[in-house]
Design a protein around this motif. Sequence first.
Motif, PDB file in Angstrom:
ATOM      1  N   GLU A  17       1.072  -0.812   0.011  1.00  0.00           N
ATOM      2  CA  GLU A  17      -0.347  -0.136  -0.390  1.00  0.00           C
ATOM      3  C   GLU A  17       1.199   1.193  -0.262  1.00  0.00           C
ATOM      4  N   PRO A  18       0.888   2.307  -0.838  1.00  0.00           N
ATOM      5  CA  PRO A  18       1.251   3.561  -0.744  1.00  0.00           C
ATOM      6  C   PRO A  18       1.324   3.769   0.207  1.00  0.00           C
ATOM      7  N   VAL A  19       2.277   5.205   1.163  1.00  0.00           N
ATOM      8  CA  VAL A  19       2.319   5.543   2.615  1.00  0.00           C
ATOM      9  C   VAL A  19       2.215   7.697   2.146  1.00  0.00           C
ATOM     10  N   ALA A  20       1.871   7.687   2.759  1.00  0.00           N
ATOM     11  CA  ALA A  20       1.583   9.438   3.145  1.00  0.00           C
ATOM     12  C   ALA A  20       2.915   9.888   3.744  1.00  0.00           C
ATOM     13  N   VAL A  21       3.156  10.672   2.749  1.00  0.00           N
ATOM     14  CA  VAL A  21       4.002  11.696   3.353  1.00  0.00           C
ATOM     15  C   VAL A  21       4.522  13.244   2.661  1.00  0.00           C
ATOM     16  N   ASP A  26       9.918  25.892   3.064  1.00  0.00           N
ATOM     17  CA  ASP A  26       9.114  27.109   3.360  1.00  0.00           C
ATOM     18  C   ASP A  26       7.397  27.122   4.035  1.00  0.00           C
ATOM     19  N   HIS A  27       6.617  28.107   2.803  1.00  0.00           N
ATOM     20  CA  HIS A  27       5.054  27.936   3.296  1.00  0.00           C
ATOM     21  C   HIS A  27       4.511  26.908   2.121  1.00  0.00           C
ATOM     22  N   HIS A  28       5.566  26.292   1.696  1.00  0.00           N
ATOM     23  CA  HIS A  28       4.724  25.324   0.417  1.00  0.00           C
ATOM     24  C   HIS A  28       4.897  23.753   1.057  1.00  0.00           C
ATOM     25  N   ARG A  29       3.551  23.494   1.157  1.00  0.00           N
ATOM     26  CA  ARG A  29       2.753  21.918   1.825  1.00  0.00           C
ATOM     27  C   ARG A  29       2.951  21.300   0.692  1.00  0.00           C
ATOM     28  N   ALA A  30       3.104  20.208   0.793  1.00  0.00           N
ATOM     29  CA  ALA A  30       1.872  18.430  -0.293  1.00  0.00           C
ATOM     30  C   ALA A  30       1.909  17.631   0.536  1.00  0.00           C
ATOM     31  N   ALA A  31       1.503  17.183   0.085  1.00  0.00           N
ATOM     32  CA  ALA A  31       0.482  16.024   0.945  1.00  0.00           C
ATOM     33  C   ALA A  31       0.870  14.809  -0.267  1.00  0.00           C
ATOM     34  N   ILE A  32       1.306  13.859  -0.157  1.00  0.00           N
ATOM     35  CA  ILE A  32       1.395  13.095  -1.213  1.00  0.00           C
ATOM     36  C   ILE A  32       1.448  11.519  -0.679  1.00  0.00           C
ATOM     37  N   ARG A  33       1.379  10.391  -1.839  1.00  0.00           N
ATOM     38  CA  ARG A  33       1.126   9.051  -1.410  1.00  0.00           C
ATOM     39  C   ARG A  33       2.113   8.592  -2.103  1.00  0.00           C
ATOM     40  N   LEU A  34       3.102   7.349  -1.895  1.00  0.00           N
ATOM     41  CA  LEU A  34       4.380   6.837  -2.685  1.00  0.00           C
ATOM     42  C   LEU A  34       4.424   5.467  -1.701  1.00  0.00           C
ATOM     43  N   THR A  35       4.924   4.532  -3.251  1.00  0.00           N
ATOM     44  CA  THR A  35       5.474   3.190  -2.844  1.00  0.00           C
ATOM     45  C   THR A  35       6.067   2.596  -1.853  1.00  0.00           C
ATOM     46  N   PRO A  36       6.483   1.655  -0.887  1.00  0.00           N
ATOM     47  CA  PRO A  36       7.129   1.834   0.045  1.00  0.00           C
ATOM     48  C   PRO A  36       8.490   1.365  -0.767  1.00  0.00           C
ATOM     49  N   GLY A  37       9.806   1.622  -0.441  1.00  0.00           N
ATOM     50  CA  GLY A  37      11.281   1.685  -1.754  1.00  0.00           C
ATOM     51  C   GLY A  37      11.109   2.332  -2.452  1.00  0.00           C
ATOM     52  N   HIS A  85      17.593   8.322  -0.165  1.00  0.00           N
ATOM     53  CA  HIS A  85      17.537   7.402   0.416  1.00  0.00           C
ATOM     54  C   HIS A  85      16.073   6.988   0.963  1.00  0.00           C
ATOM     55  N   ARG A  86      15.895   5.495   0.600  1.00  0.00           N
ATOM     56  CA  ARG A  86      14.949   4.859   0.818  1.00  0.00           C
ATOM     57  C   ARG A  86      13.108   5.489   1.444  1.00  0.00           C
ATOM     58  N   ILE A  87      12.096   5.434   1.357  1.00  0.00           N
ATOM     59  CA  ILE A  87      11.001   5.684   1.726  1.00  0.00           C
ATOM     60  C   ILE A  87      10.463   3.938   2.053  1.00  0.00           C
ATOM     61  N   ASP A  88      10.141   4.008   3.624  1.00  0.00           N
ATOM     62  CA  ASP A  88       9.412   2.698   3.144  1.00  0.00           C
ATOM     63  C   ASP A  88       8.182   2.565   4.789  1.00  0.00           C
ATOM     64  N   LYS A  89       7.697   3.825   5.048  1.00  0.00           N
ATOM     65  CA  LYS A  89       7.022   3.881   5.565  1.00  0.00           C
ATOM     66  C   LYS A  89       6.491   5.656   5.761  1.00  0.00           C
ATOM     67  N   ALA A  90       5.373   5.678   6.187  1.00  0.00           N
ATOM     68  CA  ALA A  90       4.676   7.458   5.943  1.00  0.00           C
ATOM     69  C   ALA A  90       5.442   7.744   6.874  1.00  0.00           C
ATOM     70  N   GLY A  91       5.470   8.867   6.092  1.00  0.00           N
ATOM     71  CA  GLY A  91       6.497  10.558   7.339  1.00  0.00           C
ATOM     72  C   GLY A  91       6.116  11.838   6.541  1.00  0.00           C
ATOM     73  N   LYS A  92       7.202  12.585   7.023  1.00  0.00           N
ATOM     74  CA  LYS A  92       7.586  13.779   6.538  1.00  0.00           C
ATOM     75  C   LYS A  92       8.717  14.707   6.292  1.00  0.00           C
TER      76      LYS A  92
END
Length: 183
Positions: A17-21, A26-37, A85-92
């Motif tokens: 399942e994709p994880v939330a990132v 600065d003042h720009h924020r984006a909520a995205i979903r990525l596949t682990p790895g 760096h590889r992303i494996d879980k949700a984070g900021k």
Amino acid sequence: MAVSALATACGSSKPPEPVAVSVVQDHHRAAIRLTPGKTIGDALEQAKVTPQEGQVLAAVTHKPVEPNGHAPVLRWNGRTVAASHRIDKAGKLEVIPGRDTPEATEVGERPLAPEGLPNALQYVQYAGVPGVEKVTVGVKSGEVVTRTTITPRSPPTAPPGRWSPSPSTTARTPPTPHRSSPS
């Protein structure tokens, strides 16, 4: 149960399942979903965020003049990481621009232009003598930071041997002698 064990052994498991990132710059924020790895670089691309290198800032206006080589900082859940760096879980993901630096300045002397005269008066008067000023300027921008007069410029003067409209040389009408009339 035997079927699920067999499916797992054969590698036919369902994709992760994709994880939330959350990507913040600065003042720009984006909520995205990525596949682990996927990588930090993939997250930046999907969020349409470009890390900014530090800049040399102009001496007076503080406008960017050129890059200074200070790299941006990428932090994944508070830890500094590389774009690979590889992303494996949700984070900021925090994207911090590179550190800006003020431009270098240099101090020098230059002539102060003499006080100008309108063209109509140039034949009557000479412009004054130029003075000298000490200036501090930005090396790249050329912006003047400080200016100090060392030798003041002299005011306009009349050319030698020519008429000058000063009170000491203005023509005067000689007084008319009084004549007494014969009686």
